[in-house]
Design an enzyme around this catalytic site. Structure first.
Site, short mmCIF file in Angstrom:
data_model
loop_
_atom_site.label_atom_id
_atom_site.label_comp_id
_atom_site.label_asym_id
_atom_site.label_seq_id
_atom_site.Cartn_x
_atom_site.Cartn_y
_atom_site.Cartn_z
N LYS A 191 0.86 -1.19 0.00
CA LYS A 191 0.00 0.00 0.00
C LYS A 191 0.89 1.24 0.00
O LYS A 191 1.52 1.56 1.01
CB LYS A 191 -0.90 0.05 1.25
CG LYS A 191 -1.97 1.12 1.11
CD LYS A 191 -2.59 1.54 2.41
CE LYS A 191 -1.84 2.64 3.10
NZ LYS A 191 -1.71 3.91 2.35
N GLU A 266 10.35 0.55 9.79
CA GLU A 266 11.33 1.59 9.45
C GLU A 266 10.65 2.92 9.73
O GLU A 266 9.77 3.33 8.98
CB GLU A 266 11.70 1.51 7.95
CG GLU A 266 12.38 0.23 7.55
CD GLU A 266 13.85 0.21 7.91
OE1 GLU A 266 14.38 1.22 8.42
OE2 GLU A 266 14.47 -0.85 7.69
N CYS A 300 14.27 10.54 5.76
CA CYS A 300 14.34 10.10 7.16
C CYS A 300 15.77 10.11 7.69
O CYS A 300 15.97 10.12 8.90
CB CYS A 300 13.72 8.72 7.30
SG CYS A 300 14.34 7.59 6.07
N GLU A 396 10.73 15.41 14.56
CA GLU A 396 11.02 15.29 13.13
C GLU A 396 10.26 16.40 12.39
O GLU A 396 9.04 16.49 12.47
CB GLU A 396 10.53 13.91 12.66
CG GLU A 396 11.16 13.49 11.37
CD GLU A 396 10.74 12.10 10.93
OE1 GLU A 396 9.62 11.67 11.25
OE2 GLU A 396 11.53 11.45 10.24
P1 NAD Z 1 2.90 8.19 7.78
O1 NAD Z 1 3.32 7.39 8.96
O2 NAD Z 1 1.89 9.26 7.98
O3 NAD Z 1 2.29 7.25 6.64
C1 NAD Z 1 3.03 6.15 6.14
C2 NAD Z 1 2.08 5.17 5.50
O4 NAD Z 1 1.23 4.63 6.51
C3 NAD Z 1 1.14 5.77 4.43
O5 NAD Z 1 1.00 4.83 3.39
C4 NAD Z 1 -0.17 5.91 5.19
O6 NAD Z 1 -1.31 5.86 4.37
C5 NAD Z 1 -0.13 4.71 6.11
N1 NAD Z 1 -0.97 4.79 7.31
C6 NAD Z 1 -1.39 5.91 7.96
N2 NAD Z 1 -2.14 5.56 9.03
C7 NAD Z 1 -2.18 4.20 9.06
C8 NAD Z 1 -2.80 3.24 9.92
N3 NAD Z 1 -3.53 3.62 10.98
N4 NAD Z 1 -2.62 1.95 9.65
C9 NAD Z 1 -1.89 1.53 8.59
N5 NAD Z 1 -1.29 2.38 7.74
C10 NAD Z 1 -1.43 3.71 7.97
O7 NAD Z 1 4.25 8.74 7.14
P2 NAD Z 1 4.42 9.72 5.91
O8 NAD Z 1 4.02 11.07 6.38
O9 NAD Z 1 3.80 9.13 4.71
O10 NAD Z 1 6.02 9.64 5.69
C11 NAD Z 1 6.92 10.34 6.44
C12 NAD Z 1 7.46 9.49 7.58
O11 NAD Z 1 8.08 8.31 7.06
C13 NAD Z 1 8.55 10.19 8.36
O12 NAD Z 1 8.35 9.96 9.73
C14 NAD Z 1 9.83 9.50 7.89
O13 NAD Z 1 10.91 9.56 8.79
C15 NAD Z 1 9.37 8.12 7.67
N6 NAD Z 1 10.29 7.39 6.78
C16 NAD Z 1 11.14 6.47 7.34
C17 NAD Z 1 12.04 5.78 6.52
C18 NAD Z 1 12.99 4.77 7.10
O14 NAD Z 1 13.64 4.07 6.32
N7 NAD Z 1 13.10 4.65 8.41
C19 NAD Z 1 12.05 6.02 5.14
C20 NAD Z 1 11.16 6.96 4.62
C21 NAD Z 1 10.27 7.64 5.46
#
Ligand code: NAD
Length: 508
Positions: A191, A266, A300, A396
């Protein structure tokens, strides 16, 4: 790079590539059935570029069923057959490189030069790496450990993997989730984030074109609360692999635990950038600007907290501000653009609000004012004089914002670097091998660079310590997540009444 590479601007048309909708299930595009639509917006202009129907729980069920049906055939293929398919996959991606770059820049607003030189080649290289790695799944050596039996270890795929990805690097996140999973013989339902469906769909379609059987890679494009949670809770999904924020990761962990799934998280980061007083100042200044602004800071592992030893502090602040001011913010499709918009107006407003709050306790050295206009632009921003326990240092931001703080002793520099809940990445800047050695040992992060900040590679693991999560993407370490090991034990004696049966039958 020459200007004519940019002159055609964007040629990617989602309505031509995804005529039936944003779900890719069993090798076919279809519309989502949630009853809700989503508009994909070009963040550079604020205009809608596509509208699609979001996935609902029924679409997740269909995708999981397709992945389940594909599992026996795909997991039963030889490593050589899977490897061949992944090699063909890498070739299809290479043929389509320009389309992937344009689609990625359109949906994320990232400069086309970044998509072309980082996201797309990185993904092709990852695919080629896992094509090779598929033939090198290893276990412990076999042996006669009791004397009477032969033991060996089978490394087996887990089943259907449910993966959830964020919007900051949609193509690379799709690749990092899909490739180790399928190289090891699993099938997958991914997803992507609702904001950025294009390159995940193109990636799955390219897999089919390369001959990877329908149902091995499926995409459901839906909201987190329904499609995401249903995928994590689904009884036919054996493993959840999530990349995103720590807050959502905690919710995902709760749901996955309730159904006893294997879990790979992650999560967020707040990477420290530690400059010791013997560092090459020019290298540190340019490293800090590039490392904090990459992908408009929506990375990230981006450098977010620069700790600079007192003798270099004033010069570092002055020079970083100067170099930041020279960065060209603008149209992602223009050849002279260094920094594109944030992914959305909402993300820009979030970043702006954090910086506004910081004005109350810190100094904005440069930047700090959203760029006026329809696009979600925010300038490179440097902040000084913030307390270590303040929001701008601890939380962050996920925007083009670097905060800089001084330190005195090496002990202090390392302690400050470790003083947030996160532990994804860090860097140390020094010409002293002992200081570098100490920093790499004592900084708690899944990656510590010395005299650089950001490079990643297919052969090396990426993953967090502390609240940045657990498990590894990329490299052969990712197979620890996507495989399970089985102990197989053969009796070698052919004796009916085993010696150890005495514990049950006594002396009879
Ligand atoms: P997010 O956590 O808001 O969303 C990530 C994903 O989770 C999206 O696909 C979203 O639709 C889904 N999601 C949201 N609520 C959910 C739920 N209740 N159940 C299941 N899925 C759900 O993050 P974002 O704003 O899309 O991305 C930014 C974040 O991602 C930052 O915190 C960044 O650090 C992190 N990130 C981490 C890495 C890593 O390798 N550690 C890499 C890239 C991004």
């Amino acid at each position: 790079m020459t200007d004519d590479r940019f002159e055609t601007q964007n040629r990617f048309r989602p309505e031509d590539r995804f005529p039936a909708g944003a779900q890719y299930i069993a090798g076919e595009l279809r519309a989502g059935t949630s009853g809700r639509t989503h508009h994909v917006v070009d963040p550079a202009t604020g205009t809608r570029v596509w509208t699609y129907e979001l996935a609902g729980t029924a679409d997740v069920d269909a995708a999981v069923a397709a992945a389940r049906a594909a599992f026996p055939g795909w997991s039963g293929a030889t490593p050589g057959e899977r490897s061949d398919a992944l090699h063909r996959f890498a070739a299809v991606l290479a043929d389509r490189a320009e389309e992937f770059a344009q689609a990625e820049s359109l949906q994320c607003g990232k400069p086309l030069k970044l998509s072309r030189e980082f996201d797309v080649p990185g993904t092709i290289d990852n695919t080629a790496f896992f094509a090779g790695a598929a033939r090198h799944l290893q276990g412990q050596s076999a042996g006669e450990y009791t004397g009477d039996h032969t033991s060996y270890v089978r490394r087996e795929p887990i089943g259907v993997v449910g993966s959830i990805a964020p919007w900051n690097y949609p193509l690379q996140m799709a690749a990092w989730k899909v490739l180790p999973a399928i190289a090891a013989g699993n099938t997958i339902v991914l997803k992507p984030a609702e904001l950025t469906p294009f390159t995940s769909l193109l990636f799955a379609m390219a897999a089919t074109e390369a001959g990877i059987p329908a149902g091995v890679v499926n995409i459901v494009t839906g909201a987190g609360q329904d499609a995401g949670e249903h995928l994590v809770s689904h009884p036919d999904v054996a493993m959840t692999s999530f990349t995103g924020s720590t807050a959502v990761g905690k919710r995902v962990a709760e749901l996955a635990t309730a159904t006893v799934k294997r879990l790979h998280l992650e999560l967020g980061g707040k990477a420290p950038f530690v400059v010791f007083d013997d560092a090459d100042l020019e290298a540190a200044v340019h490293g800090a600007v590039a490392g904090s602004l990459i992908n408009t800071g929506q990375d990230c592992t981006a450098a977010t907290r620069a700790y600079v030893q007192r003798p270099l502090y004033d010069a570092f602040v002055e020079q970083v501000a100067e170099v930041m001011a020279s960065v060209r913010v603008g149209d992602p499709f223009a050849a002279d653009t260094d920094l594109g918009p944030l992914v959305s107006a909402a993300q820009r407003d979030r970043v702006a609000a954090i910086v506004e709050r910081a004005r109350g306790y810190a100094t904005v050295v440069t930047g700090g004012e959203p760029v006026k206009g329809e696009g979600a632009f925010y300038p490179p921003t440097l902040i000084a004089d913030a307390p270590q326990d303040s929001e701008i240092v601890q939380a962050e931001v996920f925007g083009p914002v670097l905060v800089v703080l001084p330190f005195d002793s090496d002990d202090d520099g390392i302690a400050l670097a470790n003083d947030t809940p996160y532990g994804l990445a860090a860097s140390a800047w020094t010409r002293d091998v002992y200081r570098a050695g100490r920093a790499t040992r004592e900084i708690q992060a899944g990656c510590v660079w010395v005299n650089d900040h950001i490079p990643i590679l297919s052969e090396m693991p990426h993953g967090g310590y502390k609240a940045s999560g657990f498990g590894k993407d990329m490299s052969s370490y990712s197979f620890e997540e996507y495989t399970q090991v089985k102990h197989v034990m053969y009796d070698n004696t052919a004796v009916a009444r085993k010696d150890w049966h005495r514990t049950i039958f006594g002396d009879r």
